[in-house]
Design an enzyme around this catalytic site. Structure first.
Site, mmCIF file in Angstrom:
data_model
loop_
_atom_site.group_PDB
_atom_site.id
_atom_site.type_symbol
_atom_site.label_atom_id
_atom_site.label_comp_id
_atom_site.label_asym_id
_atom_site.label_seq_id
_atom_site.Cartn_x
_atom_site.Cartn_y
_atom_site.Cartn_z
ATOM 1 N N SER A 91 0.860 -1.180 0.000
ATOM 2 C CA SER A 91 0.000 0.000 0.000
ATOM 3 C C SER A 91 0.892 1.224 0.000
ATOM 4 O O SER A 91 1.805 1.329 0.831
ATOM 5 C CB SER A 91 -0.911 0.014 1.235
ATOM 6 O OG SER A 91 -1.409 1.317 1.494
ATOM 7 N N GLY A 92 0.623 2.170 -0.904
ATOM 8 C CA GLY A 92 1.428 3.384 -0.945
ATOM 9 C C GLY A 92 1.237 4.260 0.268
ATOM 10 O O GLY A 92 2.211 4.712 0.887
ATOM 11 N N SER A 93 -0.014 4.525 0.663
ATOM 12 C CA SER A 93 -0.250 5.408 1.811
ATOM 13 C C SER A 93 0.295 4.788 3.088
ATOM 14 O O SER A 93 0.891 5.488 3.924
ATOM 15 C CB SER A 93 -1.739 5.720 1.958
ATOM 16 O OG SER A 93 -2.491 4.547 2.183
ATOM 17 N N GLY A 259 -1.936 5.167 -2.969
ATOM 18 C CA GLY A 259 -0.748 5.007 -3.789
ATOM 19 C C GLY A 259 -0.942 3.971 -4.875
ATOM 20 O O GLY A 259 -0.550 4.179 -6.034
ATOM 21 N N THR A 260 -1.570 2.831 -4.522
ATOM 22 C CA THR A 260 -1.766 1.789 -5.527
ATOM 23 C C THR A 260 -2.776 2.237 -6.584
ATOM 24 O O THR A 260 -2.658 1.871 -7.756
ATOM 25 C CB THR A 260 -2.212 0.475 -4.871
ATOM 26 O OG1 THR A 260 -3.266 0.747 -3.928
ATOM 27 C CG2 THR A 260 -1.054 -0.192 -4.148
#
Length: 346
Positions: A91-93, A259-260
């Protein structure tokens, strides 16, 4: 009365998505890799995720990141991501929040200027670039997972909506990508509930019709996510901006653009030939927060052109907490906790 269990936590958010970073008090997990340890939590010790994402400690819109010792010798720390839908491998965040937390907690010594280090996610090694100004972590840039388009502009009949056109990208999970304007949305905050209801209908229809398989991971379960795409505005030669909203669970639209989700957008734009390596896309959420995705290159993986990318954002620390888990509390379910959460103070 049983003795309360305790552990240490740092609450953070990136783009509005709250990530609860568990820093201490959890027993060592079995497993040769962080991915193995994630599987152990998922299959045998799901109590921590449930504890922190539901009453009385949390709400499903939050995420939890458990910091663990890295098994990769190149990584400074490992982390396991827990969300309401389960255990995503990336996960980006959550990566932006975890990278900030390990700097603020001193796990990685903070340095002025630009510093680089590596974390170990269940997806593998993640390179991090942090920008620190006057002791404040002003930005984190992390690698997005290699992303690709699985399906381009398919159509499906959705009850109550009619024919819906969608594409599917993999960027850490499979995402349905839909044009918000075609569905009558402007991507404003007052549309949040309607967006969640619409996304749920589309995702259910896609799940009922077909499944998806990753070229190396194989079957990763039913398609879970949907990303609403607003019109793309070009604001410079190499910089684009678009309003966005990401659905992750019934009733839940992420506070950030994710982010994804941003990586998935980059994969679609490359597939359509509208961006080139070095170009950036800023996705803007319903709450006017943003992440910047940078398209860094491509490579061929079998039948797929895979998009390499990075995600840049900022996380804010909300608080430092020692969580007390009292198993005598009728609202607290301790049945998946005792073998990972010791009575020692973290």
């Amino acid at each position: 009365m049983s003795r309360p269990l305790t552990f240490r936590m740092m609450d953070t958010h990136a783009g509005g998505d709250v990530s609860r970073i568990v820093l201490g008090g959890i027993d060592a997990l079995p497993g040769a890799t962080v991915r193995d340890q994630m599987h152990y939590l998922r299959d045998d010790a799901d109590g921590l995720r449930k504890l922190l994402l539901f009453e009385p400690y949390g709400v499903p819109e939050m995420s939890v990141d458990l910091v663990v010792p890295a098994t990769d010798p190149e990584a400074a720390a490992g982390y396991i991501i827990m969300e309401v839908m389960g255990y995503p491998i990336y996960s980006g965040s959550n990566t932006i929040c975890t990278a900030t937390a390990v700097l603020e907690a001193g796990i990685v010594p903070k340095q002025e200027g630009v510093q680089r280090f590596t974390l170990e996610a269940p997806a593998g090694r993640v390179n991090i670039e942090a920008r620190v100004e006057n002791g404040v972590v002003e930005a984190i840039t992390c690698e997005g997972l290699p992303s690709y388009i699985d399906t381009y502009r398919a159509t499906i009949h959705v009850p109550g909506l009619g024919e819906v056109t969608y594409s599917v990208a993999y960027s850490g999970g499979f995402y349905a990508l839909v044009d918000a304007t075609e569905l009558g949305f402007h991507l404003n905050r007052d549309e949040e509930r309607e967006l969640a209801e619409c996304a749920h209908r589309i995702v259910e229809a896609i799940q009922a019709e077909r499944g998806f398989s990753h070229y190396t991971l194989g079957d990763v379960g039913p398609l879970p996510f949907l990303h609403f795409m607003g019109p793309v505005e070009q604001v410079a030669d190499d910089f684009y901006r678009s309003r966005s909203a990401t659905y992750v669970h019934p009733g839940v639209i992420c506070r950030s653009t994710t982010g994804t989700g941003t990586s998935a957008r980059l994969a679609l734009m490359r597939h359509e030939g509208t961006i080139a390596p070095g170009d950036r896309l800023e996705t803007i959420s319903l709450r006017e927060t943003g992440f910047i995705g940078t398209f860094t290159g491509t490579r061929e993986e079998g039948a797929h052109t895979v998009v390499e990318n990075t995600i840049t954002g900022k996380a804010y620390v909300l608080g430092h907490t020692e969580v007390v888990v009292n198993c005598d509390d009728p609202l607290v379910a301790c049945g998946g906790l005792h073998h990972i959460l010791s009575a020692r103070h973290g």
